[in-house]
Scaffold this motif. Sequence first.
Motif, short mmCIF file in Angstrom:
data_model
loop_
_atom_site.label_atom_id
_atom_site.label_comp_id
_atom_site.label_asym_id
_atom_site.label_seq_id
_atom_site.Cartn_x
_atom_site.Cartn_y
_atom_site.Cartn_z
N VAL A 139 -18.46 -13.23 28.62
CA VAL A 139 -19.59 -14.04 29.07
C VAL A 139 -19.26 -15.51 28.86
N ASP A 140 -19.54 -16.33 29.85
CA ASP A 140 -19.23 -17.76 29.77
C ASP A 140 -20.40 -18.59 29.27
N LEU A 141 -21.62 -18.19 29.63
CA LEU A 141 -22.82 -18.93 29.24
C LEU A 141 -23.88 -17.97 28.72
N VAL A 142 -24.54 -18.36 27.65
CA VAL A 142 -25.65 -17.58 27.11
C VAL A 142 -26.91 -18.42 27.26
N LEU A 143 -27.88 -17.90 28.00
CA LEU A 143 -29.12 -18.63 28.28
C LEU A 143 -30.27 -18.09 27.44
N ASN A 144 -31.19 -18.99 27.14
CA ASN A 144 -32.39 -18.59 26.42
C ASN A 144 -33.57 -19.33 27.03
N LYS A 145 -34.58 -18.57 27.41
CA LYS A 145 -35.79 -19.18 27.98
C LYS A 145 -36.99 -18.33 27.62
N GLU A 146 -37.92 -18.94 26.91
CA GLU A 146 -39.15 -18.26 26.48
C GLU A 146 -38.84 -17.00 25.68
#
Length: 277
Positions: A139-146
């Motif tokens: 995985v290149d990017l780990v996103l977090n939202k809410e």
Amino acid sequence: SRRRRSILEDLVEVVSYFHWVVGVSLAVVTYLFLHWYVGLELPAAKDISDISGDMLSGLFHGLANVGQYVLPFVFLLGAGISVFNRQKRSKLYETTKSSLANDPMGNMSWQEFELLIGEYLRRQGYSVRETAGGADGGVDLVLNKEGAIYLVQCKQWKAYKVGVKVVRELLGVMAGKGAAGGYVVTSGQFTADSIKFAGENRIQLIDGGRLKRIISNTHIPLNNTKQQSEPLCPKCGSKMEYEQPRKAVEQVSSSADVRSIRSVVEQGIFKLENYVW
């Protein structure tokens, strides 16, 4: 072999992931606290049983004396790197957005491609963490939202189609991380198998054409799967203008017969070939 990094280097990297205000705030708070602690007078030992406690207090006092300067410097360094990276990502994004007609993504390195995708996602309200060269399970990017986690794989494959194997691997990592969803972004295209598999497993696929559209218009949400009402230019991703054939327009204007209108449509008024850009 890769050099083993120190704790301070890891700390600088972690701080650089956050907004620079976080690093500056940590530097100020750390300095004030440790400076206050160093100013405290060490209690004198009353008997032999207090010696070990005094030695431990002296050790902490000495570490705090050094740490009151070292730790704030580390936090400020991380804040500086955060500012530098933010400006670098923003410049890359704006440069790419203003030159989409020249296909700038085709000439990017994979590192620049990841920075570009990360910057777009930040502008969409996601908290983004870059992994070191896909070290986190590819995985290149780990996103977090809410409170929800999303995983992103970036593939700078202009000459190749991304196959179903890549999408399957992402699904496996998603299951292990408990992610709410995932994205595979490429500057090229996807195979039919990968498109089908992604549609069945909460994974969004973004190919080069769609990527151009969302970069050119930041207001387009990443998870927007609706088809465009107007065809888009395959070269630059911009909306094409519709040009109606004269003969067809005259036929519609001179006849009120529904069957005539139907025959006009069948002649290809709305075919893609009639669009110009």
